[in-house]
Design an enzyme around this catalytic site. Structure first.
Site, mmCIF file in Angstrom:
data_model
loop_
_atom_site.group_PDB
_atom_site.id
_atom_site.type_symbol
_atom_site.label_atom_id
_atom_site.label_comp_id
_atom_site.label_asym_id
_atom_site.label_seq_id
_atom_site.Cartn_x
_atom_site.Cartn_y
_atom_site.Cartn_z
ATOM 1 N N SER A 203 0.856 -1.195 0.000
ATOM 2 C CA SER A 203 0.000 0.000 0.000
ATOM 3 C C SER A 203 0.886 1.237 0.000
ATOM 4 O O SER A 203 1.730 1.406 0.887
ATOM 5 C CB SER A 203 -0.875 0.027 1.260
ATOM 6 N N HIS B 93 -1.609 -1.298 -3.938
ATOM 7 C CA HIS B 93 -2.809 -0.823 -3.247
ATOM 8 C C HIS B 93 -2.734 0.693 -3.101
ATOM 9 O O HIS B 93 -1.757 1.218 -2.552
ATOM 10 C CB HIS B 93 -2.877 -1.500 -1.872
ATOM 11 N N ASP C 30 -4.567 3.872 -1.577
ATOM 12 C CA ASP C 30 -5.587 4.254 -0.594
ATOM 13 C C ASP C 30 -6.106 5.661 -0.849
ATOM 14 O O ASP C 30 -5.369 6.637 -0.708
ATOM 15 C CB ASP C 30 -4.997 4.178 0.822
ATOM 16 N N MET D 213 -8.602 8.520 0.311
ATOM 17 C CA MET D 213 -9.377 8.955 1.479
ATOM 18 C C MET D 213 -9.875 10.386 1.248
ATOM 19 O O MET D 213 -9.111 11.234 0.791
ATOM 20 C CB MET D 213 -8.503 8.918 2.734
ATOM 21 N N HIS E 40 -8.513 1.581 -3.373
ATOM 22 C CA HIS E 40 -9.409 1.365 -2.222
ATOM 23 C C HIS E 40 -10.071 2.701 -1.909
ATOM 24 O O HIS E 40 -9.424 3.604 -1.366
ATOM 25 C CB HIS E 40 -8.559 0.847 -1.050
ATOM 26 N N MET F 150 -11.993 4.951 0.139
ATOM 27 C CA MET F 150 -12.549 5.264 1.457
ATOM 28 C C MET F 150 -13.155 6.667 1.349
ATOM 29 O O MET F 150 -12.616 7.667 1.813
ATOM 30 C CB MET F 150 -11.445 5.212 2.531
ATOM 31 N N MET G 134 -11.365 -5.301 6.115
ATOM 32 C CA MET G 134 -10.545 -4.350 6.862
ATOM 33 C C MET G 134 -10.166 -4.967 8.204
ATOM 34 O O MET G 134 -11.037 -5.390 8.967
ATOM 35 C CB MET G 134 -11.304 -3.035 7.079
ATOM 36 N N PHE H 183 -5.752 5.219 8.447
ATOM 37 C CA PHE H 183 -4.327 5.430 8.728
ATOM 38 C C PHE H 183 -3.543 4.133 8.538
ATOM 39 O O PHE H 183 -4.090 3.040 8.738
ATOM 40 C CB PHE H 183 -4.132 5.924 10.177
ATOM 41 N N GLY H 184 -2.262 4.284 8.189
ATOM 42 C CA GLY H 184 -1.378 3.121 8.168
ATOM 43 C C GLY H 184 -0.797 2.924 9.554
ATOM 44 O O GLY H 184 -0.983 3.750 10.451
ATOM 45 N N ASP I 173 -6.672 -6.003 4.835
ATOM 46 C CA ASP I 173 -6.046 -4.690 4.734
ATOM 47 C C ASP I 173 -5.932 -4.014 6.098
ATOM 48 O O ASP I 173 -6.927 -3.640 6.704
ATOM 49 C CB ASP I 173 -6.926 -3.813 3.800
ATOM 50 N N GLY I 174 -4.650 -3.915 6.544
ATOM 51 C CA GLY I 174 -4.427 -3.165 7.787
ATOM 52 C C GLY I 174 -3.720 -4.005 8.834
ATOM 53 O O GLY I 174 -4.258 -5.021 9.274
ATOM 54 N N GLY I 175 -2.511 -3.569 9.216
ATOM 55 C CA GLY I 175 -1.790 -4.244 10.298
ATOM 56 C C GLY I 175 -1.140 -5.547 9.896
ATOM 57 O O GLY I 175 -0.778 -6.365 10.747
ATOM 58 N N SER J 236 2.940 -0.157 6.038
ATOM 59 C CA SER J 236 4.116 0.204 6.843
ATOM 60 C C SER J 236 5.133 -0.938 6.939
ATOM 61 O O SER J 236 6.342 -0.689 6.953
ATOM 62 C CB SER J 236 3.687 0.653 8.248
HETATM 63 C C1 DX5 Z 1 -6.057 2.025 6.007
HETATM 64 C C2 DX5 Z 1 -5.713 1.585 4.589
HETATM 65 C C3 DX5 Z 1 -4.682 0.487 4.568
HETATM 66 C C4 DX5 Z 1 -3.342 0.910 5.184
HETATM 67 C C5 DX5 Z 1 -2.491 -0.305 5.445
HETATM 68 O O1 DX5 Z 1 -7.231 2.789 5.988
HETATM 69 O O2 DX5 Z 1 -6.839 1.135 3.907
HETATM 70 O O3 DX5 Z 1 -4.476 0.074 3.222
HETATM 71 O O4 DX5 Z 1 -2.668 1.768 4.324
HETATM 72 O O5 DX5 Z 1 -1.341 0.157 6.122
HETATM 73 P P1 DX5 Z 1 -0.621 -0.786 7.198
HETATM 74 O O6 DX5 Z 1 -0.215 -2.013 6.443
HETATM 75 O O7 DX5 Z 1 0.529 0.043 7.657
HETATM 76 O O8 DX5 Z 1 -1.621 -1.075 8.277
HETATM 77 ZN ZN ZN Z 2 -6.488 0.182 1.982
#
Ligand code: DX5
Ligand code: ZN
Length: 224
Positions: free
Chosen positions: A7, A32, A34, A36, A65, A67, A136, A142-143, A174-176, A197
């Site tokens: 991402s 990916h 993102d 927003m 993606h 959002m 999700m 946020f990352g 997606d996420g963490g 990240s």
């Molecule tokens: C969060 C995004 C994710 C995020 C993932 O709203 O949709 O794609 O960038 O970042 P990490 O892998 O650092 O959680």
């Molecule tokens: Zn995403």
């Protein structure tokens, strides 16, 4: 084949072309992106002009993606800018069936995203035609957030539902996502693992992708 999908949210936006090149060498085929809008989530990232400019520099498939509060307005803009896959959030799509078909009618793959508190029941009436489901594993915006382990129950259920219904959708998380949880995520039945990240905040982004891809490949081979 299970894929790590970097991402760019966690990449250095002041040199995005180089950042994308850092991971392209690993043989990934999706990126990916993102998007927003500052309404659906408390953050504001990028628009179609940025996708247009990185489109010229990369052959990767862009997995946008959205959002955003108004996916019907935004999806066509990102498709025109060069998105190959577009996911919209079930929580804001007023006519989800129509929104997803409109993305597919443009020749792109359509995904539906669900937040941690959103039940699978909310999307069960599109599972027979949607191209992918984006689960999700953090609250969007946020990352660098902590992985919500409960998300794996949704992945397992979605894997069972698609086997029972003989559906073709891919499952994306997606996420963490990090080296520490890739194996468990793969064993739950996930196909595409978004990592921001864990990739772009590491010393060597390509090595991070390759290591997570290796863990995923090993987990697939011992998937029971
Ligand atoms: C969060 C995004 C994710 C995020 C993932 O709203 O949709 O794609 O960038 O970042 P990490 O892998 O650092 O959680
Ligand atoms: Zn995403």
């Amino acid at each position: 084949m299970v894929q790590i999908v970097p991402s760019i949210l966690s990449a250095d936006f002041s040199r995005l072309g180089e950042e994308i090149a850092r991971v392209e060498s690993t043989g990934i085929n999706m990126l990916h992106v993102d998007v927003m809008d500052g309404h659906f989530v408390p953050n504001l990232t990028l628009g179609p002009p940025l996708v247009e400019s990185i489109r010229k520099r990369s052959k990767l498939k862009f997995d946008c993606h959205l959002m955003v509060e108004n996916p019907d307005l935004m999806a066509p803009l990102f498709l025109a800018a060069g998105a190959n896959l577009v996911s919209v959030h079930a929580e804001v799509a007023r006519n989800l069936d129509r929104t997803l078909h409109a993305i597919q009618d443009e020749g792109a793959r359509a995904g539906v995203a669900i937040n941690p508190a959103t039940p699978i029941e909310m999307i069960e009436n599109v599972l027979d035609f949607v191209d992918y489901v984006l689960v999700m594993s953090v609250n969007p915006g946020f990352g660098g957030q902590r992985f919500i382990a409960r998300s794996l129950d949704k992945v397992r259920r979605l894997d069972r539902i698609r086997q029972q219904g003989n559906y073709g959708y891919r499952i994306e998380i997606d996420g963490g996502v990090s080296h520490a949880n890739v194996a468990e995520i793969v064993r739950a039945g996930c196909d595409w693992l978004v990592a921001g990240s864990a990739v772009f905040h590491s010393e060597d982004a390509a090595a991070a992708v390759n290591e997570m891809q290796q863990i995923a490949a090993e987990a697939t081979s011992i998937k029971v």
